[in-house]
Design a protein around this motif. Structure first.
Motif, short mmCIF file in Angstrom:
data_model
loop_
_atom_site.label_atom_id
_atom_site.label_comp_id
_atom_site.label_asym_id
_atom_site.label_seq_id
_atom_site.Cartn_x
_atom_site.Cartn_y
_atom_site.Cartn_z
N ALA A 305 -36.94 145.83 54.42
CA ALA A 305 -37.04 146.25 53.02
C ALA A 305 -35.70 146.07 52.30
N MET A 306 -34.60 146.34 52.96
CA MET A 306 -33.28 146.16 52.32
C MET A 306 -32.95 144.68 52.18
N GLU A 307 -33.31 143.88 53.16
CA GLU A 307 -33.06 142.44 53.05
C GLU A 307 -33.81 141.82 51.87
N ASN A 308 -35.01 142.34 51.61
CA ASN A 308 -35.83 141.79 50.53
C ASN A 308 -35.56 142.42 49.18
N SER A 309 -34.74 143.44 49.14
CA SER A 309 -34.47 144.12 47.87
C SER A 309 -33.54 143.28 47.00
N ALA A 333 -20.30 150.21 54.14
CA ALA A 333 -19.84 149.19 55.08
C ALA A 333 -20.71 149.17 56.33
N TYR A 334 -21.16 150.36 56.76
CA TYR A 334 -22.05 150.43 57.94
C TYR A 334 -23.37 149.70 57.68
N ILE A 335 -23.98 149.95 56.53
CA ILE A 335 -25.25 149.30 56.20
C ILE A 335 -25.06 147.79 56.10
N LEU A 336 -23.97 147.37 55.47
CA LEU A 336 -23.70 145.93 55.36
C LEU A 336 -23.47 145.29 56.73
N MET A 337 -22.84 146.02 57.65
CA MET A 337 -22.66 145.50 59.00
C MET A 337 -24.00 145.27 59.69
N ILE A 338 -24.91 146.24 59.55
CA ILE A 338 -26.24 146.09 60.18
C ILE A 338 -26.98 144.90 59.59
N LEU A 339 -26.90 144.74 58.26
CA LEU A 339 -27.61 143.64 57.62
C LEU A 339 -26.99 142.28 57.96
N ALA A 340 -25.66 142.25 58.08
CA ALA A 340 -24.98 140.97 58.33
C ALA A 340 -25.02 140.55 59.79
N HIS A 341 -25.27 141.50 60.68
CA HIS A 341 -25.23 141.19 62.11
C HIS A 341 -26.33 140.19 62.48
N GLN A 342 -25.91 139.07 63.04
CA GLN A 342 -26.83 138.01 63.50
C GLN A 342 -27.77 137.52 62.39
N SER A 343 -27.28 137.54 61.16
CA SER A 343 -28.08 137.04 60.04
C SER A 343 -27.19 136.21 59.13
N THR A 345 -28.16 134.26 56.83
CA THR A 345 -28.70 134.31 55.46
C THR A 345 -28.09 135.48 54.69
N GLN A 346 -28.04 136.65 55.32
CA GLN A 346 -27.47 137.81 54.65
C GLN A 346 -25.97 137.65 54.44
N ARG A 347 -25.26 137.06 55.40
CA ARG A 347 -23.83 136.85 55.23
C ARG A 347 -23.56 135.87 54.09
N GLU A 348 -24.42 134.88 53.94
CA GLU A 348 -24.26 133.94 52.83
C GLU A 348 -24.48 134.62 51.49
N LYS A 349 -25.50 135.49 51.42
CA LYS A 349 -25.74 136.25 50.19
C LYS A 349 -24.55 137.13 49.86
N MET A 350 -23.97 137.75 50.88
CA MET A 350 -22.81 138.61 50.64
C MET A 350 -21.61 137.81 50.17
N ALA A 351 -21.41 136.65 50.76
CA ALA A 351 -20.27 135.82 50.36
C ALA A 351 -20.41 135.35 48.92
N VAL A 352 -21.61 134.95 48.54
CA VAL A 352 -21.86 134.52 47.17
C VAL A 352 -21.64 135.66 46.19
N SER A 353 -21.94 136.88 46.61
CA SER A 353 -21.79 138.06 45.74
C SER A 353 -20.35 138.54 45.67
N GLY A 354 -19.42 137.87 46.38
CA GLY A 354 -18.00 138.22 46.29
C GLY A 354 -17.56 139.35 47.17
N ILE A 355 -18.11 139.43 48.38
CA ILE A 355 -17.78 140.56 49.24
C ILE A 355 -16.40 140.42 49.89
N VAL A 356 -15.93 139.17 50.11
CA VAL A 356 -14.70 138.97 50.88
C VAL A 356 -13.49 139.63 50.22
#
Length: 461
Positions: A305-309, A333-343, A345-356
Motif C-alpha cells: 500500500a505504501m509503495e503504491n501511494s 528513515a526506518y520506513i524508507l529503509m524498509i521500502l528501499a530494501h531490495q527494491s 524501483t523504490q530507490r529510483e523513486k527516492m533518488a528522483v525525489s531528491g532524497i540524497v
C-alpha cells in the motif's frame, strides 16, 4: 390456596439470599440478568404443584422457578446486598461504606427498572461510583449494568448517550473482564456511522472508550478491528475534530497495528493514505501516525500500500527535514529503509525525489539513530550507483569522459559546496553543545567566529 402460596412464598423468600449467593458465586448471574430484562416490573406467581414439577427436571428450571417467585426488585436488592457484603468484607462498614452501598443499590435499580430519565441519572451515578476502585467496578458489572449501558450508548438522545459512554469508560478502566463484557454486549457494532453528526464531547468519549477496549488486541480475546477502523478513520479525516480526540484514535490504531492479523482490515479501510495525509499537516500527531505506519510497513499488505501511494516517498522525505522532531526523522528513515530494501524501483523513486541531499544533512545533523539509518540508505544508493557504472579498468573510458562533462563538473562543484555548508553546520552545532556543557555562554560567540574563520581552511576541498 392463599395460605399455601403465602407459606411457600415466605420460605422461598427466606432462602433466596442463600440461593442467590451460591448462584452468584457459581457465575450464573447472567441468567438473572436475562430474566430481569424480560420480566422487569412484573410479578408472576405459580402454584406449588407447578414448582414441584419444575424442580424435578433440571437445575436451570429449578432456578427459574425460584426466580418466578421473587419480585424483580427483590432480586436486585438481594443481589446488591450480597455483593456489598463481598465488597465490604462481610458488612459492618462505616458511614461512607453505607453511603456507597445505598447509592449503588439505588443506581442499579433505576438502571434496570427506571424511566429513561432515571436511567440517565443512574448512569451518571455509576460513573461516579466506578471511580472508587477496581472491586467496585467489577461489582457493578456483575450486577448486569453493562448491556443496559451499551444499549444507551446507541441512543440518538445526546445526553443519554454521553452519560452511558462516560460510565462505560470508568467501568472499563483496569478490568479485563469488564472490557470483554462490553465487546460481547455489542458496543463495537453500535458505534456511530457518521462521525460528522457527533458533537465534540461525544467524539472524545467514544475515542477514549475505544482506546481502552483496544488493549484487548494483545490478549487472546477476539476483537473485531474491522468494526472499529471506519469510526477511527472518520475522526482522523475530520477537519473539525480536536487534537485530543485524534490522539486517542491514533493510540487505538497503534494498539491494533501491533497485531499482524489486523493489517488487512487497517489497510483495506485506507489507514495508510489517511495517516500519510495527516502527518505533514499535524506535527503533533505525526509521531504516533508514523508509529502505525512503521508497524504496517513490515507486513506484505502494508508495504504494498505504501509503495503504491502517490504520497510516497515525498511525504516521508519532507518529514526527514524536521530538525525539531528527531523521533519523526527516525521513524521516517526506518520506513524508507524498509521500502528501499531490495527494491531498485523504490530507490529510483527516492533518488528522483531528491532524497540524497536530505540524507546527507540528516547523517550530519540528525539524532544518532537517524544518522545511522541515513548512512545505511546512503550506502545503498552508493552501491547501486557503482553497480550501474560497472568496472572502469581497461578500455572502458566512455564513462569517465561523461563524468568530466561540463554539466557533471558543475554538479560536482555544487555538491562540494553543499558538503562544506553541511560540515560547517555540524561544527557549529557541536561547538554550541560543548560550550553549553561547559557553562561558557560568554565564549560561545568567540568560538563561533573562530569556527567560521578556520573551518573552510581545514577542509580538504
Amino acid at each position: 390456596m392463599s395460605n399455601s402460596f403465602s407459606s411457600s412464598s415466605s420460605s422461598s423468600s427466606s432462602s433466596s439470599p442463600l440461593w442467590l449467593y451460591s448462584y452468584i458465586k457459581l457465575r450464573f448471574f447472567n441468567r438473572i440478568r436475562l430474566f430481569l430484562r424480560s420480566k422487569a416490573g412484573r410479578k408472576r406467581y405459580v402454584s406449588s404443584s407447578d414448582r414441584l414439577e419444575r424442580s424435578s427436571t433440571t437445575t436451570t428450571t429449578s432456578a427459574a422457578a425460584v426466580k418466578d417467585v421473587i419480585n424483580c426488585d427483590d432480586v436486585v436488592e438481594v443481589a446488591v446486598e450480597v455483593m456489598e457484603k463481598e465488597l465490604l468484607g462481610g458488612g459492618g462498614g462505616g458511614g461512607d461504606d453505607d453511603d456507597v452501598a445505598a447509592g449503588l443499590q439505588r443506581a442499579v435499580k433505576r438502571l434496570h427498572f427506571g424511566s429513561w430519565e432515571e436511567k440517565e441519572m443512574a448512569a451518571k451515578e455509576i460513573e461516579r461510583l466506578a471511580k472508587e476502585d477496581v472491586k467496585l467496578r467489577k461489582l457493578v458489572a456483575e450486577l448486569g449494568v453493562v448491556p443496559v449501558l451499551v444499549t444507551m450508548a446507541a441512543s440518538d438522545v445526546v445526553p443519554r448517550r454521553r452519560a452511558a459512554v462516560a460510565a462505560l469508560i470508568q467501568l472499563a478502566n483496569g478490568t479485563y473482564t469488564n472490557k470483554a463484557l462490553m465487546v460481547e454486549a455489542g458496543i463495537l457494532s453500535k458505534l456511530p456511522k457518521n462521525t460528522n453528526l457527533l458533537d465534540e464531547p461525544t467524539k472524545l468519549g467514544f475515542a477514549e472508550l475505544l482506546l481502552t477496549l483496544s488493549s484487548l488486541a494483545n490478549t487472546p480475546f477476539p476483537l473485531a478491528s474491522s468494526e472499529m477502523v471506519p469510526f477511527l478513520i472518520g475522526i482522523l479525516e475530520s477537519s473539525t475534530t480536536n487534537i485530543e480526540t485524534k490522539e486517542s484514535c491514533l493510540g487505538t490504531l497503534c494498539n491494533l497495528s501491533t497485531i499482524l492479523d489486523n493489517a488487512g482490515p487497517l489497510v483495506s479501510n485506507g489507514v495508510v493514505d489517511t495517516l500519510l495525509k495527516l502527518s505533514p499537516s499535524n506535527k503533533e500527531l505525526s509521531e504516533k501516525a508514523l508509529g502505525v505506519l512503521g508497524s504496517l510497513v513490515v507486513t506484505l499488505m502494508g508495504k504494498k500500500a505504501m509503495e503504491n501511494s502517490p504520497m510516497v516517498p515525498e511525504t516521508l522525505i519532507e518529514i526527514l527535514t524536521w530538525e525539531d522532531k528527531p523521533k519523526c526523522q527516525e521513524l521516517s528513515a526506518y520506513i524508507l529503509m524498509i521500502l528501499a530494501h531490495q527494491s531498485s524501483t523504490q530507490r529510483e523513486k527516492m533518488a528522483v525525489s531528491g532524497i540524497v541531499p536530505v540524507l546527507l544533512e540528516v547523517s550530519l545533523l540528525g539524532s544518532p539513530l537517524a544518522q545511522k539509518r541515513s548512512l545505511k540508505l546512503l550506502q545503498w544508493f552508493r552501491d547501486e550507483r557503482q553497480a550501474k557504472m560497472g568496472p572502469h579498468s581497461g578500455p572502458q573510458t566512455a564513462g569517465r569522459v561523461s563524468i568530466g562533462s561540463p554539466v557533471n563538473q558543475r554538479e560536482t562543484q555544487e555538491g562540494k559546496k553543499m558538503m562544506k555548508s553541511l560540515v560547517k553546520q555540524s561544527l557549529h552545532k557541536n561547538m554550541e553543545m560543548i560550550t553549553r556543557r561547559a557553562n561558557a555562554a560568554g565564549e560561545s560567540s568567540t568560538l563561533k567566529s573562530l569556527v567560521i574563520s578556520t573551518s573552510s581552511k581545514s577542509l580538504p576541498y
